[in-house]
Design an enzyme around this catalytic site. Structure first.
Site, PDB file in Angstrom:
ATOM      1  N   ASP A   1       0.837  -1.205   0.000  1.00 40.95           N
ATOM      2  CA  ASP A   1       0.000   0.000   0.000  1.00 40.95           C
ATOM      3  C   ASP A   1       0.865   1.245   0.000  1.00 40.95           C
ATOM      4  OD1 ASP A   1      -1.981  -1.958   2.073  1.00 40.95           O
ATOM      5  OD2 ASP A   1      -2.719  -1.110   0.180  1.00 40.95           O
TER       6      ASP A   1
ATOM      7  N   ASP B   1     -10.267  -5.712  -1.172  1.00 42.54           N
ATOM      8  CA  ASP B   1      -9.268  -5.216  -0.225  1.00 42.54           C
ATOM      9  C   ASP B   1      -9.938  -4.415   0.878  1.00 42.54           C
ATOM     10  OD1 ASP B   1      -6.471  -2.832  -0.593  1.00 42.54           O
ATOM     11  OD2 ASP B   1      -6.997  -4.230   1.005  1.00 42.54           O
TER      12      ASP B   1
HETATM   13  C1  DX5 Z   1      -6.290  -0.054   3.243  1.00 43.60           C
HETATM   14  C2  DX5 Z   1      -5.346  -0.954   2.500  1.00 43.60           C
HETATM   15  C3  DX5 Z   1      -5.499  -2.410   2.859  1.00 43.60           C
HETATM   16  C4  DX5 Z   1      -5.300  -2.708   4.348  1.00 43.60           C
HETATM   17  C5  DX5 Z   1      -6.033  -3.990   4.708  1.00 43.60           C
HETATM   18  O1  DX5 Z   1      -6.462   1.114   2.546  1.00 43.60           O
HETATM   19  O2  DX5 Z   1      -5.548  -0.799   1.115  1.00 43.60           O
HETATM   20  O3  DX5 Z   1      -4.637  -3.169   2.065  1.00 43.60           O
HETATM   21  O4  DX5 Z   1      -3.973  -2.834   4.623  1.00 43.60           O
HETATM   22  O5  DX5 Z   1      -6.024  -4.151   6.084  1.00 43.60           O
HETATM   23  P1  DX5 Z   1      -7.248  -4.885   6.834  1.00 43.60           P
HETATM   24  O6  DX5 Z   1      -7.277  -6.270   6.352  1.00 43.60           O
HETATM   25  O7  DX5 Z   1      -6.866  -4.776   8.265  1.00 43.60           O
HETATM   26  O8  DX5 Z   1      -8.493  -4.138   6.484  1.00 43.60           O
HETATM   27 ZN    ZN Z   2      -4.498  -2.073  -0.275  1.00 43.46          ZN
END
Ligand code: DX5
Ligand code: ZN
Length: 222
Positions: A35, A176
């Protein structure tokens, strides 16, 4: 479509990233989800391009770069990537998104297009020739640990239906945000096939990465 797991590295122990990546290799993870945030498109700043290039040097796991930045075109050339890697840019982040997708393809990578919860799937109709993956955000981007937005299942189902209608069923749908085992099963049933795993299912306090990944994969098959 084969179900693929993409581990969200921002949820890993960043003070011990090399070992986390080793564990993910042992767990047979399909992608490393990175990310990249600019503090403007989303109100947070996380992993940068130098880290992307360092990670690329220490693993053979393909990278799934999630660009949450305005004008991603400015940064594409900063990354040393290959044909197995995906660079995913947000529809809402760039008024010339078609040109940016073309640049990613010309760089020899796979191009992904991400849409926020409020962006209708229909918006991407004229871009399907330029993408290898559609990322349906199941939370508003910017932070780990959020809850799935209410329409996430319906939107995933709608994305699959429209891609089929457009003759684009070869384009996989990634989800996601809050992809717990329970949500993963629901979204898999709606047609999603790439799952970004973060704090809800992979980076868990009391379960080793390998075991968590295996449990998630088994749950999807159940
Ligand atoms: C949030 C990111 C995700 C995040 C997912 O904007 O794009 O990839 O890291 O984390 P969880 O699974 O905790 O929602
Ligand atoms: Zn992400």
């Amino acid at each position: 479509m084969k179900n693929l797991l993409s581990a969200s590295l921002m949820c890993a122990d960043l003070t011990d990233l090399k070992n986390a990546i080793k564990d993910l290799e042992d767990a047979g993870i399909d992608y490393l989800h990175i990310d990249v945030m600019d503090g403007s498109f989303v109100p947070n700043i996380t992993l940068g391009f130098d880290l992307v290039n360092m990670i690329k040097k220490i693993t053979n796991i393909p990278l799934d770069i999630h660009m949450m930045v305005y004008e991603p075109v400015k940064f594409i050339e900063r990354m040393n990537l290959d044909e197995n890697d995906i660079v995913c840019v947000h529809y809402e982040s760039d008024i010339h998104i078609h040109r940016t997708l073309e640049l990613i393809k010309n760089k020899g990578c796979k191009a992904g297009l991400a849409i926020n919860p409020q962006t209708p799937v229909e918006s991407i109709r004229d871009l399907t020739d330029y993408i290898d993956m559609l990322l349906v955000m199941t939370v508003s981007p910017g932070f780990a640990g959020q809850k799935l937005f209410i329409g996430a299942e319906r939107k995933t189902e709608n994305a699959i239906r429209l891609l089929k209608e457009w003759g684009c069923e070869h384009i996989p749908v990634e989800v996601d945000g809050n992809i717990s085992t329970e949500n993963g099963i629901k979204l898999c049933k709606k047609g999603a096939s790439i799952f970004v795993l973060g704090t809800s299912s992979l980076f868990l306090k009391d379960t080793p990465l390998c075991e968590a990944a295996t449990n998630f994969r088994k749950a999807l098959e159940s």
